[in-house]
Design a protein around this motif. Sequence first.
Motif, mmCIF file in Angstrom:
data_model
loop_
_atom_site.group_PDB
_atom_site.id
_atom_site.type_symbol
_atom_site.label_atom_id
_atom_site.label_comp_id
_atom_site.label_asym_id
_atom_site.label_seq_id
_atom_site.Cartn_x
_atom_site.Cartn_y
_atom_site.Cartn_z
ATOM 1 N N THR A 71 0.687 -1.386 -0.132
ATOM 2 C CA THR A 71 0.141 -0.037 -0.044
ATOM 3 C C THR A 71 0.924 1.168 0.062
ATOM 4 O O THR A 71 0.425 1.969 -0.866
ATOM 5 C CB THR A 71 -0.879 -0.039 1.184
ATOM 6 N N VAL A 72 1.822 1.234 0.650
ATOM 7 C CA VAL A 72 2.950 2.542 0.821
ATOM 8 C C VAL A 72 3.400 2.727 -0.411
ATOM 9 O O VAL A 72 3.521 3.717 -1.137
ATOM 10 C CB VAL A 72 3.795 2.199 1.938
ATOM 11 N N LEU A 73 3.850 1.507 -0.969
ATOM 12 C CA LEU A 73 4.716 1.640 -2.578
ATOM 13 C C LEU A 73 3.644 2.261 -3.607
ATOM 14 O O LEU A 73 3.877 2.992 -4.401
ATOM 15 C CB LEU A 73 5.175 0.594 -2.940
ATOM 16 N N ALA A 74 2.269 1.616 -3.430
ATOM 17 C CA ALA A 74 1.200 2.047 -4.324
ATOM 18 C C ALA A 74 0.924 3.409 -4.272
ATOM 19 O O ALA A 74 0.894 4.455 -5.218
ATOM 20 C CB ALA A 74 -0.169 1.309 -4.162
ATOM 21 N N ASP A 75 0.647 4.034 -3.051
ATOM 22 C CA ASP A 75 0.559 5.497 -2.655
ATOM 23 C C ASP A 75 1.755 6.352 -3.095
ATOM 24 O O ASP A 75 1.274 7.463 -3.614
ATOM 25 C CB ASP A 75 0.320 5.591 -0.930
ATOM 26 N N ALA A 76 2.791 5.644 -2.989
ATOM 27 C CA ALA A 76 4.146 6.517 -3.464
ATOM 28 C C ALA A 76 4.193 6.493 -5.003
ATOM 29 O O ALA A 76 5.188 7.258 -5.809
ATOM 30 C CB ALA A 76 5.381 6.070 -2.975
ATOM 31 N N GLY A 77 3.199 5.894 -5.848
ATOM 32 C CA GLY A 77 3.235 5.922 -7.332
ATOM 33 C C GLY A 77 3.973 4.904 -7.983
ATOM 34 O O GLY A 77 4.160 4.857 -9.068
ATOM 35 N N PHE A 78 4.419 4.059 -7.064
ATOM 36 C CA PHE A 78 4.951 2.715 -8.003
ATOM 37 C C PHE A 78 4.109 1.934 -8.559
ATOM 38 O O PHE A 78 2.980 1.545 -8.387
ATOM 39 C CB PHE A 78 5.670 1.943 -6.857
ATOM 40 N N SER A 79 4.603 1.549 -9.926
ATOM 41 C CA SER A 79 3.704 0.716 -10.876
ATOM 42 C C SER A 79 4.078 -0.675 -10.300
ATOM 43 O O SER A 79 4.990 -1.244 -9.222
ATOM 44 C CB SER A 79 4.347 0.666 -12.127
ATOM 45 N N THR A 80 3.433 -1.571 -10.546
ATOM 46 C CA THR A 80 3.387 -3.156 -10.056
ATOM 47 C C THR A 80 4.659 -3.545 -10.409
ATOM 48 O O THR A 80 5.457 -4.289 -9.453
ATOM 49 C CB THR A 80 2.416 -3.921 -10.811
ATOM 50 N N ASP A 81 5.454 -3.207 -11.568
ATOM 51 C CA ASP A 81 6.635 -3.870 -11.931
ATOM 52 C C ASP A 81 7.908 -3.118 -11.177
ATOM 53 O O ASP A 81 8.801 -3.710 -10.527
ATOM 54 C CB ASP A 81 6.812 -3.524 -13.389
ATOM 55 N N GLU A 82 7.557 -1.895 -10.901
ATOM 56 C CA GLU A 82 8.552 -1.074 -9.891
ATOM 57 C C GLU A 82 8.615 -1.734 -8.586
ATOM 58 O O GLU A 82 9.744 -1.713 -7.920
ATOM 59 C CB GLU A 82 8.315 0.399 -9.919
ATOM 60 N N ALA A 83 7.302 -2.065 -7.979
ATOM 61 C CA ALA A 83 7.145 -2.511 -6.712
ATOM 62 C C ALA A 83 7.690 -3.975 -6.476
ATOM 63 O O ALA A 83 8.429 -4.026 -5.628
ATOM 64 C CB ALA A 83 5.618 -2.497 -6.391
ATOM 65 N N LEU A 84 7.645 -4.806 -7.690
ATOM 66 C CA LEU A 84 8.137 -5.871 -7.486
ATOM 67 C C LEU A 84 9.634 -5.994 -7.637
ATOM 68 O O LEU A 84 10.136 -6.660 -6.818
ATOM 69 C CB LEU A 84 7.649 -6.932 -8.940
ATOM 70 N N GLN A 85 10.239 -4.835 -8.433
ATOM 71 C CA GLN A 85 11.571 -4.736 -8.466
ATOM 72 C C GLN A 85 12.162 -4.528 -7.032
ATOM 73 O O GLN A 85 13.239 -4.921 -6.661
ATOM 74 C CB GLN A 85 11.994 -3.729 -9.542
ATOM 75 N N TRP A 86 11.582 -3.410 -6.453
ATOM 76 C CA TRP A 86 12.092 -3.126 -5.231
ATOM 77 C C TRP A 86 11.821 -4.036 -4.203
ATOM 78 O O TRP A 86 12.818 -4.209 -3.318
ATOM 79 C CB TRP A 86 11.298 -1.744 -4.771
ATOM 80 N N MET A 87 10.815 -4.947 -4.047
ATOM 81 C CA MET A 87 10.675 -6.107 -3.206
ATOM 82 C C MET A 87 11.719 -6.936 -3.198
ATOM 83 O O MET A 87 11.957 -7.442 -2.260
ATOM 84 C CB MET A 87 9.067 -6.575 -3.224
ATOM 85 N N PHE A 88 12.060 -7.316 -4.421
ATOM 86 C CA PHE A 88 12.969 -8.372 -4.645
ATOM 87 C C PHE A 88 14.401 -8.052 -4.653
ATOM 88 O O PHE A 88 15.226 -8.982 -4.982
ATOM 89 C CB PHE A 88 12.412 -9.072 -5.712
ATOM 90 N N THR A 89 14.702 -6.532 -4.912
ATOM 91 C CA THR A 89 16.125 -6.297 -5.178
ATOM 92 C C THR A 89 17.065 -6.148 -3.649
ATOM 93 O O THR A 89 16.486 -5.350 -2.868
ATOM 94 C CB THR A 89 16.272 -4.858 -5.757
ATOM 95 N N PRO A 90 17.955 -6.930 -3.432
ATOM 96 C CA PRO A 90 18.892 -6.859 -2.443
ATOM 97 C C PRO A 90 18.785 -5.299 -2.031
ATOM 98 O O PRO A 90 19.376 -4.557 -2.877
ATOM 99 C CB PRO A 90 20.039 -7.554 -2.508
ATOM 100 N N ASP A 91 19.131 -4.948 -0.603
ATOM 101 C CA ASP A 91 19.599 -3.662 -0.149
ATOM 102 C C ASP A 91 20.426 -3.875 0.896
ATOM 103 O O ASP A 91 20.159 -4.497 1.793
ATOM 104 C CB ASP A 91 17.972 -3.094 0.244
ATOM 105 N N ASP A 92 21.850 -3.400 0.692
ATOM 106 C CA ASP A 92 22.671 -3.880 1.827
ATOM 107 C C ASP A 92 22.384 -3.345 3.120
ATOM 108 O O ASP A 92 22.754 -3.597 4.291
ATOM 109 C CB ASP A 92 23.870 -3.112 1.392
ATOM 110 N N THR A 93 21.621 -2.138 3.255
ATOM 111 C CA THR A 93 20.924 -1.356 4.554
ATOM 112 C C THR A 93 20.149 -2.481 5.288
ATOM 113 O O THR A 93 19.882 -2.049 6.413
ATOM 114 C CB THR A 93 20.550 -0.177 4.303
ATOM 115 N N LEU A 94 19.491 -3.529 4.758
ATOM 116 C CA LEU A 94 18.432 -4.025 5.353
ATOM 117 C C LEU A 94 19.171 -5.398 6.254
ATOM 118 O O LEU A 94 18.638 -5.310 7.515
ATOM 119 C CB LEU A 94 17.426 -4.592 4.501
ATOM 120 N N PRO A 95 19.833 -5.869 6.031
ATOM 121 C CA PRO A 95 20.455 -6.531 4.806
ATOM 122 C C PRO A 95 19.337 -7.434 4.115
ATOM 123 O O PRO A 95 18.658 -8.042 4.750
ATOM 124 C CB PRO A 95 21.807 -7.121 5.018
#
Length: 119
Positions: A71-95
């Motif tokens: 919901t946060v990603l959709a509210d930020a204007g992320f498309s489905t593809d952009e949200a998927l990319q973000w959800m599955f792309t490794p982030d060193d700060t999480l890690p």
Amino acid sequence: MTENDHDTDTLVGEWMTIKDVARALNTSPNRVKQYIADHKLLGVRRKGELCVPAAFIAGDDIVKGLPGTLTVLADAGFSTDEALQWMFTPDDTLPGAPIQALTENRGTEVRRRAQAMAL
């Protein structure tokens, strides 16, 4: 299949059909489609069939924290593809990738990052 589809498939890995998700969640395919419409799940067409990343399902439920994050990603204007990319792309700060952090019960960190990107 486009290059973007291939990239997304590489990141996501395993997909489930709507029927498979409905079985896993013990609900109807129409309910799963409503979850997608309500940003509780993300669905994309793969080979003509609507599918959901298997990583979004934990046992017989949706991964804890996923609906709020989507919901946060959709509210930020992320498309489905952009949200998927973000959800599955490794982030060193999480890690790790955000979906991995959610499955490890680190949803607050994930939502913080999603909200920060929305600003």
